[in-house]
Design an enzyme around this catalytic site. Structure first.
Site, PDB file in Angstrom:
ATOM      1  N   CYS A   3       0.830  -1.211   0.000  1.00 31.59           N
ATOM      2  CA  CYS A   3       0.000   0.000   0.000  1.00 31.59           C
ATOM      3  C   CYS A   3       0.861   1.256   0.000  1.00 31.59           C
ATOM      4  O   CYS A   3       0.730   2.110  -0.855  1.00 31.59           O
ATOM      5  CB  CYS A   3      -0.936   0.008   1.205  1.00 31.59           C
ATOM      6  SG  CYS A   3      -2.241  -1.221   1.071  1.00 31.59           S
ATOM      7  N   HIS A   4       1.767   1.389   0.985  1.00 23.79           N
ATOM      8  CA  HIS A   4       2.553   2.606   1.084  1.00 23.79           C
ATOM      9  C   HIS A   4       4.025   2.339   1.295  1.00 23.79           C
ATOM     10  O   HIS A   4       4.767   3.197   1.758  1.00 23.79           O
ATOM     11  CB  HIS A   4       2.007   3.496   2.198  1.00 23.79           C
ATOM     12  CG  HIS A   4       0.560   3.835   2.015  1.00 23.79           C
ATOM     13  ND1 HIS A   4      -0.443   3.120   2.618  1.00 23.79           N
ATOM     14  CD2 HIS A   4      -0.048   4.760   1.251  1.00 23.79           C
ATOM     15  CE1 HIS A   4      -1.617   3.600   2.247  1.00 23.79           C
ATOM     16  NE2 HIS A   4      -1.417   4.597   1.412  1.00 23.79           N
TER      17      HIS A   4
END
Lengths: 415, 200, 271
Positions: free
Chosen positions: B164-165
């Site tokens: 995701c990040h």
């Protein structure tokens, strides 16, 4: 009562708001200084009680919907899970179930109050009709809500009531069956039925709330009726709504809550039926199926009529006739207190409704059926014959000259 | 208080005293406010996890089929639990990390005190250092990091990588790089036999 | 006017005398009268008797549970406040005594394992069909909310369990049915489940039929209404609050309206 606005915005924000969305002006004019007849008795507090109960039902209902599962497999169990596992679930669910009964109790008192004091007579016909509409919506909502528990009584109530529409088969062959299958979404009451009942049960209270706003709007055009039925003539006949009626209504709501609380905490299932704690079984009808107490008078009327189609017409007619009361009553005056003959018919009508309620809970046989028919005839005769005829032949008692006069006369007697 | 005028209802007499009247009105308002506030609590509390959720079952996991270098994911309370049978090399790498190099110096191990430091010994299973059992949820915003399957990209530190990040975890499940603030959490668990654990 | 009122009085009198006699003729459909028992949990301040519920659970476990499910109850409930209040450990032990079906496992098969507190009470049959097959076609109903699902509640359950008798000579019993004085229709498929000594009591309570029936009825009442004590307790507080609130509101209402009454008196005196 149409009156000049006395609202004076005092702060900058209020002035800003007043020329854009004048809610403070509305609240001030309609709920603070609103001129209200000074002689309203405690029967008039049921409007506030009903507003309170609508709020209770909507709030508890939204919360219950967060836990309820509208599936034939899961509905009964999810209700019991609410009762057992959800924090405060038992309180919320019993408050909602008992609350429905309390809501109807208050609605019936409110309706009979309107009937007794002639609150449906001009210029309050639309006010009255909106009230009947609310009652009708309440009946539909309560019926759908009761079905969601998916116990034996729920299931068979849905089956029986939706089957009422099949009576249309005797008008146009096939019409009733087609309609019933459309309502069910199948060939019997099942999961699609339960899902749509849930969806509509969630929707209807907001429709009711909307009609309530119209009801209050229609009330605030002519203003409240009062126990004498004499119109407001001078400002001394009225009091500002706040604080006089806010405090009186508030007191009544608290007292009402005591009754509510006794049932809720000490006899939450007293008004219910034990069979609804048996999960729905589509293969077995309970030996005695009865609706909740607030439907019993209507149920008695349905069963008193020996023909399927006419039974349904009688059932619907019992409510529909209420819409026409403003024009069926030919009396020149409003309050039954000043109507020496009609008074008797009125109280007999109250007894008639109570008797129909009792008869609705009994098996439709023998004397029960006989009296069911007698009272059904009286129910309709009261509106269709007695109201128009007695209004014409009756000579009312002398009305007080004004509301103030009646109040002072009463206090004079007491002092 | 007493009113000698017989035409006046004596029970109303005290009401002429404005201070007493105001006290009653304030009292009524206070009661209404208390009642409303108390009634609010059940409406709020009903949204908390219910009794059946709180009692949710513990689960038993058999570790025998997991070979060295393999990992499995099991479900516990609706969350993925990463169970990794680490290689000796992975354990060594995890042990060699100095505490000062860690973003989050705490072990985040439910089986140890809250302030236990994030050494590999405090992260791995007690006395069974190849085994790492942890809640496989990135502490940034709740995604499930990659690194369980053989072919997954495991990030620069050979542990897990959150797609995701871009948070990167080492072979002890500790955050080393990226936006996640904390090491992945170790759930309460215990070995019930040599090859079996009970989580929860 | 007078005549009208006399007519109504007559109608009322007729209906008042006619209805009760009609009611007594109708009673057969409502089942036999059930005698009310004294229960420790009677409103408004009652509580369950913990020892009684624990004994009742034992009766349920050793007798009822052989045929009846109790699907809404979990073993953890046995330890929660307001119930039998077994210790957490005792409840876990009771749970572990039952073999619970779980799975599927890694090979896709269902397996049996000892129960945990979070498990529902073990059901004696896998499904309704199995239950019917094992009970001569009759389905033993789930007992979770039984005490709310029959008129009379725990009184009815007690009456039923103590109501097994020899069938009177004039009653022809159907095959496989048993005569019971409390059961509607008097013919019940369930054979008399209780007999003296079938369950061992360790707390000194006499292990007789009467105590078994009473204890298990109380247990079923708790099972149907596990929040009963919390309800009474909260109710007492709310009622006190509302009563005080009502008095204050009444005084406030009088205080506000006193202004009006005062004005009226002034107006009257002036007139």
């Amino acid at each position: 009562m149409a009156h000049e606005s006395t609202y004076k915005p005092s702060t900058g924000i209020e002035r800003w708001l007043d020329s854009r969305l004048p809610i403070p002006r509305l609240m001030n004019d309609q709920f603070m200084v609103f001129p209200t007849p000074r002689n309203l008795n405690y029967w008039w507090t049921f409007g506030a009680i009903l507003t309170f109960m609508l709020g209770v039902q909507i709030v508890t209902g939204i919360v219950l919907a967060m836990h309820y599962q509208p599936t034939t497999e899961g509905a009964f169990e999810s209700v019991e899970r609410i009762m057992r596992d959800v924090n405060w679930g038992w309180l919320l669910r019993y408050a909602h179930a008992v609350g429905a009964s309390m809501f109807f109790l208050a609605a019936f008192v409110h309706t009979f109050r309107g009937l007794y004091y002639g609150s449906y007579k001009a210029p309050r016909e639309i006010l009255w009709m909106l009230g009947v509409l609310i009652l009708f919506l309440m009946i539909a909502t309560a019926f759908m809500g009761y079905s969601l528990v998916w116990g034996q009584m729920s299931f068979w109530a849905v089956t029986v009531i939706t089957n009422l529409f099949s009576s249309l088969d005797s008008v146009v062959p096939g019409l009733g069956t087609t309609l019933v299958q459309w309502i069910w979404g199948g060939f019997s009451v099942g999961e699609p039925t339960l899902n749509r009942l849930f969806a509509l049960h969630y929707l209807f209270p907001f429709v009711i709330a909307g009609v309530v706003i119209l009801h209050i709007w229609a009330l605030h055009i002519p203003g409240s009726n009062n126990p004498t039925g004499v119109d407001v003539k001078t400002p001394s006949d009225t009091l500002p709504f706040h604080p006089y009626y806010t405090i009186k209504d508030g007191f009544a709501v608290v007292v009402f809550c005591i009754v509510f609380g006794v049932l809720l905490f000490y006899a939450p299932n007293w008004l219910g039926h034990t069979d609804n704690y048996i999960p729905a079984n589509p293969l077995q009808t309970p030996p005695h199926i009865v609706p909740e107490w607030y439907f019993l008078p209507f149920y008695a009327i349905l069963r008193a009529i020996p023909d399927k189609l006419f039974g349904v017409i009688g059932l619907m007619g019992a409510i529909i006739v209420l819409f026409f009361i403003p024009w069926l009553d030919t009396s020149r005056i409003r309050s039954v207190s000043y109507r020496p003959i009609f008074k008797w018919f009125f109280w007999l009508f109250v007894i008639c409704c109570l008797a129909l309620g009792y008869l609705g809970s009994q098996a439709p046989e023998g004397w029960y059926l006989f009296f069911g028919r007698v009272f059904t005839i009286y129910y309709f005769a009261f509106f269709l014959i007695i109201m128009p005829v007695v209004g014409l032949i009756e000579r009312p008692k002398r009305l007080p000259g004004s509301i103030t006069e009646s109040v002072l006369a009463k206090h004079g007697g007491a002092a | 208080m007493a009113n000698s005028d017989s035409s006046t209802n004596p029970s109303l007499a005290y009401d002429d005293d404005p201070s007493r009247r105001d006290v009653i009105l304030i009292g009524a308002g206070a009661f209404a406010a208390i009642g409303g506030a108390v009634a609010l609590w059940p409406l709020i509390d009903q949204m908390n996890p219910d009794a059946s959720t709180l009692s949710l079952a513990s689960i038993d996991v058999d570790l025998a089929p997991i070979d060295e270098g393999q990992a499995i994911t099991v479900m516990w309370r609706g969350k993925p639990i990463f169970i990794r049978h680490r290689t000796a090399k992975e354990v060594e790498e995890a042990k060699d990390v100095k505490l000062d190099d860690l973003v989050d110096p705490l072990a985040r191990n439910a089986n140890l005190p809250d302030d236990a430091p994030a050494t590999d010994a405090n992260r791995a299973a007690a006395d069974k250092e190849p085994w790492l059992v942890m809640i496989g949820i990135c502490t940034h915003l709740g995604c499930i990091p990659k690194g369980q399957a053989i072919g997954d990209y495991k990030g620069e530190y050979g542990g897990w990588f959150c797609p995701c990040h871009g948070s990167q975890y080492d072979t002890s499940g500790r955050i080393r790089k990226g936006p996640a603030p904390e090491n992945m959490y170790i759930p309460p668990y215990a070995f019930t036999s040599d090859t079996k654990i009970k989580i929860g | 006017m007078r005549n009208v009122s006399k007519l109504f009085a007559a109608i009322l009198a007729v209906s008042a005398t006619a209805l009760p006699s009609a009611a007594s003729a109708e009673d057969a459909g409502h089942g036999p009268a059930i005698e009310a028992q004294e229960w420790s949990f009677a409103p408004p301040f009652g509580q369950f008797d913990r020892a009684q519920l624990q004994r009742g659970y034992k009766v349920y476990q050793f007798v009822c549970a052989n045929c009846h499910s109790m699907n809404l109850l979990s073993y953890r409930n046995l330890a929660q406040p307001g119930g039998p209040q077994f210790s957490e450990k005792a409840a876990a032990t009771l749970a572990a005594q039952a073999q619970i079906a779980d799975g599927p496992d890694d090979t896709g098969k269902m397996f049996q394992r000892p129960g945990r507190p979070s498990d529902r009470f073990r059901a004696p049959y896998a499904n309704d069909q199995a239950a019917r097959a094992a009970n001569g076609g009759a389905l033993p109903p789930d007992l979770s909310v039984m005490a709310k699902a029959r008129p009379g509640g725990p009184d009815y359950i007690y009456a039923l369990l103590t109501g097994y008798e020899e069938a009177p000579a004039d009653v022809t019993m159907s095959k496989g049915m048993h005569y019971n004085s409390a059961f509607p229709g008097h013919q019940i498929a369930m054979p008399n489940p209780l007999a003296e000594g079938v369950v061992e009591y360790t707390d000194g309570t006499e292990p007789n039929l009467n105590n078994y029936a009473k204890d298990v009825s109380a247990f079923l009442m708790w099972a149907a209404e596990p929040t009963l004590e919390a309800r009474y307790r909260l109710g007492a507080r709310i009622m006190i609050f509302l009563l005080v609130f009502a008095v204050i509101m009444y005084l406030a209402k009088k205080a506000v309206w006193a202004r009006v009454h005062k004005r009226d008196h002034a107006a009257k005196n002036a007139a």
